[in-house]
Write an enzyme that holds these catalytic residues in place. Structure first.
Site, short mmCIF file in Angstrom:
data_model
loop_
_atom_site.label_atom_id
_atom_site.label_comp_id
_atom_site.label_asym_id
_atom_site.label_seq_id
_atom_site.Cartn_x
_atom_site.Cartn_y
_atom_site.Cartn_z
N GLU A 122 0.87 -1.10 -0.22
CA GLU A 122 0.18 0.15 -0.26
C GLU A 122 1.34 1.18 -0.11
O GLU A 122 1.99 1.37 0.68
CB GLU A 122 -1.22 0.14 1.52
CG GLU A 122 -1.94 1.04 1.00
CD GLU A 122 -3.13 0.78 2.18
OE1 GLU A 122 -3.20 1.66 2.93
OE2 GLU A 122 -3.40 -0.27 2.93
N GLU A 126 -2.54 10.66 3.32
CA GLU A 126 -3.31 10.53 4.14
C GLU A 126 -3.22 12.09 4.55
O GLU A 126 -2.17 12.97 5.24
CB GLU A 126 -3.49 9.19 5.10
CG GLU A 126 -4.90 9.79 5.87
CD GLU A 126 -4.35 8.25 6.57
OE1 GLU A 126 -5.39 6.91 6.52
OE2 GLU A 126 -3.63 7.53 7.50
N ARG A 207 -7.76 3.75 -4.17
CA ARG A 207 -8.67 3.46 -3.61
C ARG A 207 -8.38 4.71 -2.77
O ARG A 207 -7.49 5.75 -2.56
CB ARG A 207 -8.66 2.48 -2.43
CG ARG A 207 -8.72 1.17 -2.94
CD ARG A 207 -8.51 0.23 -2.29
NE ARG A 207 -9.88 0.06 -1.19
CZ ARG A 207 -10.95 -0.78 -2.00
NH1 ARG A 207 -10.28 -1.48 -2.81
NH2 ARG A 207 -11.84 -0.56 -1.45
N THR A 222 -11.06 12.76 17.74
CA THR A 222 -12.68 12.16 17.74
C THR A 222 -13.31 13.03 17.25
O THR A 222 -13.21 14.00 17.10
CB THR A 222 -12.69 11.96 19.38
OG1 THR A 222 -12.18 11.01 19.97
CG2 THR A 222 -13.66 11.33 19.47
#
Length: 243
Positions: A122, A126, A207, A222
């Protein structure tokens, strides 16, 4: 054609932390039982001002959260799900490039990557939404981290630009003896093939999308769903095989 991996594999992947050299957690990476990969030598430039552009891709996760709007492809993250979009053709060597605006927000992760069948090699770009000034580059070999830490990059030039405020070009280039990552045509990183060192030689399928990183041991933050939904956008995508 590529198939969606199971929900169980997806949730296990999302739970993986970048702090340790463990299996990748990106965008429902493909299983070994997926159908045969489809290689091509045909280049493509897909502009999302064309209302038919999305039809050239497969939507493998949460189709209600990917759509075209105002000349862009939108990836949306809600409390229900994020989304995964794949290009249906692979290459052995070549280059992918997209003009992308990342999604901001704690816990919100935007990705564009190349991956093979699981346990996958991979290659990643990101964007972690709690830091809108950098993008991180990573790679995996057979699902395992080789470099223990991601490498972080800002936009070219002396004055970095916030990556959620506008569009920039991001590319990953696969050669026989090297992997290269680019921002706005600026070569930011080169990974050379070195004898005795694991090398990601089987990352062939594109992807991309956005996902909830809340369960990744804290590194992504979060998600505060009261601030959502969260969106990333792509203006165009280029696929260039080297045949």
């Amino acid at each position: 054609m590529l198939h969606i991996v199971s929900l169980v594999i997806y949730l296990i992947g999302i739970a993986t932390s970048l702090a340790a050299p463990t299996t990748s957690n990106k965008l429902n990476v493909r299983q070994t039982e997926s159908s045969a990969r489809r290689y091509t030598c045909e280049s493509a430039v897909l502009d999302f001002s064309d209302p038919q552009a999305l039809s050239k891709f497969n939507v493998e996760w949460c189709p209600q959260n990917v759509y075209q709007s105002n000349g862009t492809l939108v990836w949306k993250l809600t409390s229900e799900c994020g989304t995964t979009v794949t290009y249906p053709w692979d290459f052995q060597y070549g280059k992918i490039e997209g003009r992308i605006r990342m999604a901001p927000g704690s816990g919100v992760v935007t990705s564009m990557l190349l991956a093979g069948p699981a346990p996958s090699d991979e290659l990643d770009w990101e964007w972690v939404g709690k830091d809108t000034w950098t993008v991180q580059s990573m790679y995996f070999v057979k699902g395992q981290r080789v470099d223990p830490n991601a490498q972080f990059f800002h936009t070219p030039g002396n004055v970095p630009q916030e990556m959620s405020a506008g569009f920039h070009n991001y590319a990953i280039e696969v050669n026989k003896d090297s992997i290269k990552w680019y921002i706005d045509d600026w070569l930011t990183r080169t990974l050379p093939r070195t004898s005795g060192v694991p090398f990601p030689s089987d990352a062939s399928g594109t992807r991309m999308g956005v996902w909830d990183g809340s369960q990744t041991s804290g590194w992504a933050g979060t998600v505060n769903w009261a601030q959502g939904p969260f969106t990333a956008e792509m203006q165009w995508f280029k696929f260039t095989p080297y045949c």
